[in-house]
Design an enzyme around this catalytic site. Structure first.
Site, PDB file in Angstrom:
ATOM      1  N   HIS A  70       0.836  -1.198   0.000  1.00 16.35           N
ATOM      2  CA  HIS A  70       0.000   0.000   0.000  1.00 16.35           C
ATOM      3  C   HIS A  70       0.875   1.254   0.000  1.00 16.35           C
ATOM      4  O   HIS A  70       1.560   1.549   0.977  1.00 16.35           O
ATOM      5  CB  HIS A  70      -0.890  -0.032   1.239  1.00 16.35           C
ATOM      6  CG  HIS A  70      -1.822   1.120   1.365  1.00 16.35           C
ATOM      7  ND1 HIS A  70      -1.697   2.081   2.350  1.00 16.35           N
ATOM      8  CD2 HIS A  70      -2.913   1.473   0.634  1.00 16.35           C
ATOM      9  CE1 HIS A  70      -2.662   2.960   2.234  1.00 16.35           C
ATOM     10  NE2 HIS A  70      -3.422   2.622   1.200  1.00 16.35           N
ATOM     11  N   HIS A 105      -0.966  10.160  -3.111  1.00 17.25           N
ATOM     12  CA  HIS A 105      -2.215   9.595  -2.598  1.00 17.25           C
ATOM     13  C   HIS A 105      -3.435  10.469  -2.846  1.00 17.25           C
ATOM     14  O   HIS A 105      -4.534   9.963  -3.069  1.00 17.25           O
ATOM     15  CB  HIS A 105      -2.087   9.330  -1.096  1.00 17.25           C
ATOM     16  CG  HIS A 105      -3.357   8.813  -0.482  1.00 17.25           C
ATOM     17  ND1 HIS A 105      -3.942   7.624  -0.881  1.00 17.25           N
ATOM     18  CD2 HIS A 105      -4.170   9.328   0.462  1.00 17.25           C
ATOM     19  CE1 HIS A 105      -5.044   7.428  -0.195  1.00 17.25           C
ATOM     20  NE2 HIS A 105      -5.217   8.446   0.625  1.00 17.25           N
TER      21      HIS A 105
END
Length: 333
Positions: free
Chosen positions: A37, A79
């Site tokens: 991630h 992100h």
């Protein structure tokens, strides 16, 4: 401590975790997969090339890329559509914030973005680091990079190590980009195609929270990639039949799989079972060893979701820890 002592060169990181790895010939989607991630973000600032090199060295099955467009249509790996919680944009371009006092990637050219220093995620209002025991804020030197640069790094490491680690890009905020006159999905799909990612046989999984856009990617843009529908809100779990008409899997928040505890053991919602009945893979997010939520240990968290709930893979900031867990499970059986 000197920055050279803090950050190992890519090659040193790779060799630290083992260079001579035989590629896994088993189809990745037929086993429990580990998705790094934002890279190995538990150890290095998220979405930096250093974090991606470390995740590759750890042998994650896939490495994630969140993608946002720059002013000049370069897909940037970051992100959020915002810059001010992972970079020094507020000090370098103080006059470029919008009315909401946020700094947007889309307002800067790629060349401008490359001048920014990247750091561990922090609260832009307080300046406090979000995960206090992770890589120290503002230490060492990290930069933003393009999707193309990251793909070339991962493919290059695959070539030099003999591994076959995949990419897992997410198209961020497509509606926002469209309102800004940007065709983010078309741009990302073109780049993926240019680098050899065309179909479900290729080592690429494409994800998005926007169901309308992911359906458009499948139906209108005719993508044959493995598509994952991300799920944020509980009410979205009621639409699995619709998701199955265009997607190959779902990525729910892991708490949507948990129901309640009975005599100390977790009971589960019907989400995973219903998804599997529809032929959908399930990859919940996000497993963090330093944010355990309802669990007493990271191993318990992983065992509960990956083994007891029978999900097919997990997004984690700590890919090495999940891989060690799976290795231990394999030895036990």
């Amino acid at each position: 401590m000197a920055t050279k002592a803090i950050i190992l060169p890519f090659l040193s990181i790779i060799c630290l975790f083992g260079c001579n790895i035989t590629p896994n010939k088993e189809s990745k989607m037929e086993k429990k997969i580990v998705i790094a991630h934002r890279g190995a973000s538990g150890y290095l600032p998220e979405h930096t090339l250093e974090a991606k090199a470390m995740a590759h060295a750890m042998n994650a099955d896939f490495i994630e890329q969140d993608v946002v467009l720059s002013k000049d249509d370069v897909p940037i790996v970051i992100h959020d559509i915002y810059l001010d919680d992972v970079t020094d944009v507020a000090s370098k371009f103080s006059e470029r914030k919008r009315k909401d006092n946020r700094y947007y990637v889309i307002d800067f050219t790629f060349n401008e973005l490359q001048t920014l220093k990247v750091t561990e995620r922090f609260n832009p209002k307080t300046g406090q680091q979000v995960y206090k025991n992770r890589f120290p804020k503002w230490k060492a030197s990290f930069r933003l990079h393009s999707l193309q640069e990251e793909i070339e790094l991962i493919q290059g490491l695959n070539a030099s190590t003999g591994k076959n680690i995949g990419i897992y890009p997410e198209i961020k905020a497509p509606e926002f980009h469209q309102k800004e006159g940007k065709k983010i999905s078309e741009i990302v799909l073109k780049i993926l195609s240019d680098y050899g990612y065309h179909s479900k046989k290729d080592n690429c999984i494409l994800q998005c929270f926007d169901a309308k856009e992911l359906q458009r990617i499948r139906k209108e843009l005719k993508s044959e990639l493995f598509l994952m529908q991300l799920i944020e809100f509980p009410e979205e779990t009621k639409h699995l039949d619709f998701f199955a008409t265009y997607a190959d899997g779902i990525g729910p928040w892991y708490t949507q799989i948990l129901d309640k505890k009975v005599e100390g053991r977790w009971q589960f919602t019907d989400l995973v079972a219903e998804a599997h009945q529809l032929g959908l893979k399930v990859h919940p997010y996000t497993f963090r060893a330093d944010a355990l939520g309802e669990f007493t240990s990271f191993e318990k968290m992983v065992h509960t979701l990956l083994i007891d709930a029978e999900v097919d893979g997990v997004f984690t900031d700590f890919p090495d820890l999940v891989l060690k867990f799976l290795e231990k499970q394999n030895h036990e059986f």
